[in-house]
Structures are given as structure tokens and as C-alpha cells.
Design a protein around this motif. Sequence first.
Motif, mmCIF file in Angstrom:
data_model
loop_
_atom_site.group_PDB
_atom_site.id
_atom_site.type_symbol
_atom_site.label_atom_id
_atom_site.label_comp_id
_atom_site.label_asym_id
_atom_site.label_seq_id
_atom_site.Cartn_x
_atom_site.Cartn_y
_atom_site.Cartn_z
ATOM 1 N N ASP A 1 0.786 -1.052 -0.156
ATOM 2 C CA ASP A 1 -0.019 0.012 0.099
ATOM 3 C C ASP A 1 0.729 1.212 -0.084
ATOM 4 O O ASP A 1 0.364 2.037 -0.467
ATOM 5 C CB ASP A 1 -0.798 0.000 1.138
ATOM 6 C CG ASP A 1 -2.037 -1.052 1.209
ATOM 7 O OD1 ASP A 1 -2.168 -1.514 -0.011
ATOM 8 O OD2 ASP A 1 -2.803 -1.178 2.146
ATOM 9 N N HIS A 2 2.144 1.303 0.549
ATOM 10 C CA HIS A 2 2.906 2.295 0.757
ATOM 11 C C HIS A 2 3.361 2.981 -0.721
ATOM 12 O O HIS A 2 3.486 2.315 -1.559
ATOM 13 C CB HIS A 2 4.132 1.995 1.560
ATOM 14 C CG HIS A 2 3.993 1.390 2.769
ATOM 15 N ND1 HIS A 2 4.724 1.044 3.662
ATOM 16 C CD2 HIS A 2 2.591 1.154 3.437
ATOM 17 C CE1 HIS A 2 4.396 0.519 4.747
ATOM 18 N NE2 HIS A 2 2.765 0.789 4.620
ATOM 19 N N VAL A 3 3.296 4.466 -0.675
ATOM 20 C CA VAL A 3 3.721 5.111 -1.821
ATOM 21 C C VAL A 3 4.864 6.403 -1.662
ATOM 22 O O VAL A 3 4.825 6.545 -0.577
ATOM 23 C CB VAL A 3 2.489 5.674 -2.380
ATOM 24 C CG1 VAL A 3 1.207 4.712 -2.964
ATOM 25 C CG2 VAL A 3 1.790 6.848 -1.371
ATOM 26 N N ILE A 4 5.437 6.119 -2.542
ATOM 27 C CA ILE A 4 6.555 7.492 -2.443
ATOM 28 C C ILE A 4 6.250 8.503 -3.332
ATOM 29 O O ILE A 4 5.722 8.557 -4.386
ATOM 30 C CB ILE A 4 7.782 7.048 -3.027
ATOM 31 C CG1 ILE A 4 8.507 5.788 -2.183
ATOM 32 C CG2 ILE A 4 8.776 7.975 -3.005
ATOM 33 C CD1 ILE A 4 9.659 5.044 -2.722
ATOM 34 N N LEU A 5 6.134 9.800 -2.717
ATOM 35 C CA LEU A 5 5.792 11.172 -3.214
ATOM 36 C C LEU A 5 7.037 11.643 -4.037
ATOM 37 O O LEU A 5 7.932 11.680 -3.623
ATOM 38 C CB LEU A 5 5.163 11.967 -2.313
ATOM 39 C CG LEU A 5 4.134 11.477 -1.392
ATOM 40 C CD1 LEU A 5 3.805 12.857 -0.601
ATOM 41 C CD2 LEU A 5 2.879 11.265 -2.154
ATOM 42 N N GLN A 6 6.787 11.527 -5.431
ATOM 43 C CA GLN A 6 8.208 11.607 -6.154
ATOM 44 C C GLN A 6 8.692 13.222 -6.151
ATOM 45 O O GLN A 6 9.624 13.412 -6.636
ATOM 46 C CB GLN A 6 7.918 11.252 -7.616
ATOM 47 C CG GLN A 6 7.546 9.823 -7.658
ATOM 48 C CD GLN A 6 8.994 8.730 -7.348
ATOM 49 O OE1 GLN A 6 9.872 9.274 -7.361
ATOM 50 N NE2 GLN A 6 8.614 7.632 -7.022
ATOM 51 N N LYS A 7 7.846 14.050 -6.025
ATOM 52 C CA LYS A 7 8.077 15.531 -5.821
ATOM 53 C C LYS A 7 7.775 16.164 -4.362
ATOM 54 O O LYS A 7 7.197 15.563 -3.643
ATOM 55 C CB LYS A 7 6.924 16.180 -6.645
ATOM 56 C CG LYS A 7 7.152 15.727 -8.287
ATOM 57 C CD LYS A 7 6.041 16.536 -9.038
ATOM 58 C CE LYS A 7 5.933 16.129 -10.620
ATOM 59 N NZ LYS A 7 4.969 16.646 -11.262
ATOM 60 N N LYS A 8 8.522 16.960 -4.265
ATOM 61 C CA LYS A 8 8.418 17.722 -2.937
ATOM 62 C C LYS A 8 7.139 18.324 -2.626
ATOM 63 O O LYS A 8 6.703 18.959 -3.551
ATOM 64 C CB LYS A 8 9.528 18.897 -2.879
ATOM 65 C CG LYS A 8 11.187 18.152 -2.886
ATOM 66 C CD LYS A 8 12.147 19.439 -2.833
ATOM 67 C CE LYS A 8 13.543 18.637 -2.734
ATOM 68 N NZ LYS A 8 14.670 19.907 -2.611
ATOM 69 N N LEU A 9 7.015 18.423 -1.336
ATOM 70 C CA LEU A 9 5.614 19.165 -1.134
ATOM 71 C C LEU A 9 6.002 20.481 -0.398
ATOM 72 O O LEU A 9 6.859 21.033 0.258
ATOM 73 C CB LEU A 9 5.009 18.552 0.306
ATOM 74 C CG LEU A 9 4.594 16.860 0.284
ATOM 75 C CD1 LEU A 9 4.103 16.659 1.600
ATOM 76 C CD2 LEU A 9 3.720 16.937 -0.823
ATOM 77 N N GLN A 10 5.302 21.513 -1.408
ATOM 78 C CA GLN A 10 5.630 22.867 -1.485
ATOM 79 C C GLN A 10 4.514 23.787 -1.843
ATOM 80 O O GLN A 10 3.920 23.392 -2.762
ATOM 81 C CB GLN A 10 7.162 23.274 -2.185
ATOM 82 C CG GLN A 10 6.990 22.646 -3.589
ATOM 83 C CD GLN A 10 8.516 22.837 -4.441
ATOM 84 O OE1 GLN A 10 9.343 22.846 -3.695
ATOM 85 N NE2 GLN A 10 8.380 22.952 -5.728
#
Length: 528
Positions: free
Chosen positions: A415-424
Motif C-alpha cells: 500500500d505504501h507510496v513514495i511522493l516523487q515530488k517535494k511538498l511545497q
Amino acid sequence: MINNAYLTKMASRHREHLSGYLGAHKAGKPNNSSLSKSKATTSTEQGTVQSQSKDVPVLFTSSARSRATYLSAKTRPVVKITGKATINHLPDELLLKIFSYLDAGHLLLAARVCKRWLPVAKDNLLWERIVARYCGPSTSASNQTLQSGQNTSAVSSKNLFIKSVSSSRNKKALRFLKKINPFTGLSRDTDKALKSAGVYFQLTLIDQYQNEHVLNSKDVFYHQMAATTRWYDLEVPKIKHIKKIQVHSINPLFFNNKGTAIYNSPYQRSLLLSHDLDWNKVLKRITDFDNLHLLFLPNGFVLCLERCKMLLNWLCLFQGDGELAFVSMGLHCNQLVQRCLLGSSDIPYDIGTHKVIPDDIDSSYGLHDYQCTVEIRTSRNSIWSQQFNCLSCKKENIGSGFAVFPLIRKDYHCDHVILQKKLQFPWKTDAFRGIVENVAWIDVTVLDERGEPFWCISSLSRVGEQCLQKNFDFDYSSEDVYTLSFMDERGKLEAQMSKTDDDNFFMTILNLKLSLDRINAWFGTTYK
């Protein structure tokens, strides 16, 4: 219609009066002829003249009778002109003739110039021709029948025309809403509908003296489930003087041959948001960053306050030189077109009351078959989005007034996911621009088992940091855990994340929590 013989007689009287007026001024003497005529008026006419300004001619009567009736009267009081004559001294017949050369758009603008022009610009004699030209002779004829049968006001032709052009604009925009996006369950072409109607957004700041400071939006960005608009380059009073904030959609009335809204065209307004600012409560909701302060308000509304270097606490910020840097707002696409086009300037569009459909057979009615779509994004670009189907909540997972629906589970690594972009969050003012790290927009759409929108949000949220005593049980282990959450009266969205080696966020937990009170009101159930 106006009697031709009467118009000829009135024109002769005006020429005689003007000739006497000009002759008297050349000789340096008052106009005796006009004075003698004024003295010859009846007692009723004298009372009427005294009630009017000496320098302004008698205006048309109110909606009790039409202007054509007034013009057909046998007697008209003559007003004495002292000093230099101006356009305000022109009789209403001449203004009516001048305004007859204006199109609908310029006629609406002329009505806003002054109180003197307002009743003349609303005259039925002007608007009946416009209605016949744009709406057809049958519509104009039906309007005349309505006037003679029901004694309607003199502005009915104008209202009929505005209703006709706005209805045509709305029908064109609403056609785009027929196709549904299977990923979100919402209308697929909301952006096309709003662009076809020429809609843009207006921010109104009301100060302590009830003065309105109106600003048009600088840009609008459309996404799958929401739109984001922002205002900058603001020339407004100090933030401490602002007592109320309103956002309206601006809906132009006139379009060119290519279907594009005419610049600076007359428009209608629809209220989207109205928020009173109580600074005693607002101070507790401000988030501090390196060079600015963000104020998060309900309904996805964000204010940015420029930071003052010499100030040491929040209270001093508003007592000193605190300025409003920019304003940003998230608008969820659920019935956004209707809210923009069908509301009024004072009352938001009523989306309607949900019809409760009870079910006495299903023991878990209202706790299953939800669909949830989540998107995390910046103002311009998407960072991550995913749809979750067939969501169910077991009764043992009900607690603290919420029904919990797990979306991403900690113990299931798949289920886990990687957010490929920075949160900004990129921001911009008239002179500066920058980026606020660990802040992002969250768009959520929750549909019930019938596909009706149950919970829709679009809001800016901040990533918080917490320390844990033990590591997570996954490849990218860390002692620090980051949280991203949003909450309102309908529900909560809670996420837990860690960071990978390249500083990307790794989401391990995502829970949707729906309020039991809202579930009970929506489905007619009694969960506790």
C-alpha cells in the motif's frame, strides 16, 4: 408610443425657452418670459417644482407609471436655470434620444453614472428595441402584454433582456457538465464550462468603516477536482483594519463573435464565500514560516501576511506595519459551475438538500461502498493522486464520533507510496516570489454508494513533524515521522509519512474518518 404632435409642441416650447434664456444672458438680465411662465403654473405644479432642485429638471416618475405616460402629460413644469447650463439640464426627452444610440452594454454602464441618468437609462422605450433585437419580437410582444395586464415596472424590459442573455450564457456553460470523469466522479469539463462563460473571481475586503476594497484575481489554475485562484499586487488597508472577506465569481453578460467575453463588460456577481475576521481567534491560527505568516481559514482560504523584521510577537504584527502580501483560495469542482453562475451577489447558490433514503434491511447501511479520491498538489502541478474503491468500515472501527476507513495501511507494504515530488507551496507578490516547504494543497472527493458527493474539500495543509521512539518497519526507516492532515465538520484525513534517502516523502498510513453525525443525517441511521 409618444404622440408626434405632442413632441412637436414640446420641441417648440424648448426652443422658445432656450431662446429666451440665451437672450437674457446676452443682455445681462434674467429671463422674464420664463419667469412669467413659471408664475402661471397651477398650484399643483408649483408644489412639484418646489420639491425638486432648482438646478435639476423634474425626473421621471417611479415604477408606479412608465416614462411614456409621463411624457404624454399635457403640462410639464419648467425649471428655472441659474448659472451655466450643463448636461443635467437637458430634458428627459433629449437624454432618451441620446441614449437610443447606445447598445445594451453601454446603456447599462450609463445607468451607473449618476442618479440623474439612472431612470432614463432604464426606460422601456430603450429596452423594448434591444429585447426585440436580441431576444426576438415574440419575447418583446409577450413582455408588453405582461406590462399591460399586470402593470409591471418600467425596468421590466431591461430585466427581461439581462435574464435572456444570462440564460443563454448559462446554457452554453452547463452543456459541458454532461460527461463524468470516472476517476473523480465529478464533471470532467468544469474548466471548459467556466472558461466558456468568461468567469473570473473577485476578492472584496471590507474594513471597519464598511468600505469595500475590490480586487480581481490574477490567475486561476484548474485541476482534476479543484481550482486554485490567487490575488497579489494588493493595495489594501492594514490587515488589522480588515473585518470581513468576500469572494464572488464575476460572470460577464456580453461576448464577441468568437464567444469570448468582452473586456470590461457589464457582469453579474455570485457570492462564493463570506468570512468575518475576529482577530482574537485569528491569532491562534497563524502559521509562522521563514519570511511570511500564513493564515488558514475555512473553505480552503489562505491569507499571507508579510513578516516585519522588527516585530517579536504576533500581537505586534497587527499593531505595527503588517501588510497583506497575497491571498489564495481553493475551489472544489463539486457544483462549482452552478455556484458561480446561479447564485446572487448576496446569497450563495443553494446546492439543495440531500434526500434521505432509509434502508431497514442492511445492518451496515451507510458504512460501506464509499469511493475516495485524494490528490496532493501544488498550485500548478499534481504531486500524487489515487482513487480508493469499495471502502467499508467495520462497526468495531467506530469510535470518538467517527467511522474509520483505512486507505493506506501500515502493515501492508504494497500500500505504501513514495511522493516523487517535494511538498511545497509557491507564492508570489508584486515584487517577490518564493516557496514554502512542507505545505501543499489537498483535494478530496468522497462519494457514497449511490455515487453522490458526500465530502468534498480543497485546502492548503502543512506537514508537521513528530519524533517516535522506535523505527517504522519498512525499508526506509527513520525515527522522525511526518503528519499531513485536514479536518472539518464532515470528516478527517490523516496521513503519516517518513523520508527516503533522497528526501522524498514515503507515505505509510492514510486514514479517512467520516463524522457519524453526518453519516446519520445522510442515511437516516443511528450509529454511535
